[in-house]
Design a protein around this motif. Structure first.
Motif, PDB file in Angstrom:
ATOM      1  N   ALA A 124     -15.589 -69.348 135.991  1.00 53.08           N
ATOM      2  CA  ALA A 124     -15.150 -67.897 135.216  1.00 53.08           C
ATOM      3  C   ALA A 124     -16.443 -67.673 134.330  1.00 53.08           C
ATOM      4  CB  ALA A 124     -13.970 -68.090 134.405  1.00 53.08           C
ATOM      5  N   GLU A 129     -13.533 -67.942 127.089  1.00 54.37           N
ATOM      6  CA  GLU A 129     -12.982 -66.333 127.060  1.00 54.37           C
ATOM      7  C   GLU A 129     -12.673 -65.733 128.305  1.00 54.37           C
ATOM      8  OE1 GLU A 129     -14.958 -67.685 123.591  1.00 54.37           O
ATOM      9  OE2 GLU A 129     -15.847 -67.571 125.528  1.00 54.37           O
ATOM     10  N   GLN A 130     -11.663 -64.973 128.211  1.00 56.25           N
ATOM     11  CA  GLN A 130     -11.339 -64.109 129.409  1.00 56.25           C
ATOM     12  C   GLN A 130     -11.563 -62.697 129.031  1.00 56.25           C
ATOM     13  OE1 GLN A 130      -7.497 -64.884 131.324  1.00 56.25           O
ATOM     14  NE2 GLN A 130      -7.233 -63.028 131.670  1.00 56.25           N
ATOM     15  N   GLU A 132     -11.016 -58.748 129.653  1.00 54.67           N
ATOM     16  CA  GLU A 132     -10.064 -57.712 130.478  1.00 54.67           C
ATOM     17  C   GLU A 132     -10.356 -56.215 129.798  1.00 54.67           C
ATOM     18  OE1 GLU A 132      -6.233 -58.943 129.505  1.00 54.67           O
ATOM     19  OE2 GLU A 132      -6.410 -60.845 130.319  1.00 54.67           O
ATOM     20  N   ARG A 139      -9.006 -68.019 126.986  1.00 48.07           N
ATOM     21  CA  ARG A 139      -8.309 -68.159 128.215  1.00 48.07           C
ATOM     22  C   ARG A 139      -7.118 -69.041 128.180  1.00 48.07           C
ATOM     23  NH1 ARG A 139     -12.105 -70.926 132.105  1.00 48.07           N
ATOM     24  NH2 ARG A 139     -10.849 -70.279 133.693  1.00 48.07           N
ATOM     25  N   ALA A 143      -6.034 -72.809 132.745  1.00 43.26           N
ATOM     26  CA  ALA A 143      -7.167 -72.122 133.145  1.00 43.26           C
ATOM     27  C   ALA A 143      -8.681 -72.752 132.730  1.00 43.26           C
ATOM     28  CB  ALA A 143      -7.363 -70.767 132.961  1.00 43.26           C
TER      29      ALA A 143
END
Length: 251
Positions: A124, A129-130, A132, A139, A143
């Motif tokens: 990733a 962190e994710q 969007e 996250r 994951a």
């Protein structure tokens, strides 16, 4: 790199200096004041419209375990692929500085306890962190667990997002992002427009210690003359960096 040993009970963790020599000086002074003998550096050392040469000289002259980050590797891309900040940095550096960057490993280990990475070479864009369309979020536990499943050490140190975090995983692993020494906020346009913001202009680092056979983490915010750093960025035609440096905000 393995075989390194934790010299005492405390380890200072720095990351994402981005050429901000004045912030780095303040952090190293605070580390010295506390008597911490061992420091590790998680990459993205020089890139930015600030003082890459002074930062490189300071790091090269100080004994510490350092690894490379994405901006360190990207400095060696063809010129047409460099960002304006990378181009400025590359033009400032001497061959000795570039050679030092090329010698740095992508990951490292301290005995069987601590794993060092920049945080970008996973499955990733960010380890913790994710991104969007609605913002940036931590996250999910599954994951993160999947990303670090092959890492044997119980403590994982990462940077890259510039956001200070300590994340504990159910199987016992501890992941620490010390935040950024020299760039408390920034924006990106891909995969969607987003901002990383620490919320204040202080230089950040972390301290990892052993306490009663467990790990203790302290996140440290160090004041320095960020108005001067912002003025240098502004003089180098980067008003966006000047805002990030002086506020810790990106919007």
């Amino acid at each position: 790199m393995s075989g390194e040993e934790l010299s005492q009970n405390s380890l200072a963790i720095i990351a994402d200096i981005h050429g901000n020599r004045w912030a780095l000086e303040a952090v190293l002074q605070d580390i010295d004041r506390r008597g911490i003998q061992q420091t590790v550096n998680l990459g993205d050392h020089l890139t930015g419209p600030l003082d890459p040469v002074g930062t490189a000289n300071l790091l090269i002259g100080r004994e510490m375990l350092s690894i490379c980050g994405n901006d360190d590797r990207e400095l060696f891309f063809p010129q047409e692929k460099l960002s304006p900040a990378q181009m400025y940095t590359r033009e400032q550096l001497a061959s000795a500085h570039l050679h030092w960057l090329q010698t740095l490993p992508e990951t490292a280990g301290i005995a069987n306890e601590v794993f060092l990475c920049h945080g970008d070479l996973f499955d990733a864009p960010y380890l913790l962190e994710q991104v969007e369309t609605s913002g940036v979020f931590l996250r999910s536990t599954p994951a993160i667990e999947a990303s670090v499943a092959d890492i044997a050490q119980p403590v994982i140190l990462c940077g890259h997002s510039h956001i200070p975090r300590t994340v504990f995983l159910p199987q016992g692993k501890l992941i620490i992002n010390p935040g950024s020494v020299g760039l408390p906020a920034y924006t990106m346009e891909t995969p969607v427009p987003y901002a990383m913001e620490s919320g204040c202009p202080h230089a950040r680092y972390a301290i990892l210690s052993k306490a009663l056979h467990s790990w203790q983490v302290e996140h440290v915010q160090v004041p320095y003359n960020w108005k001067h750093a912002a003025a240098v960025a502004h003089d180098n035609q980067r008003s966006d960096w000047a805002e990030w440096l002086s506020t810790g905000r990106a919007r």
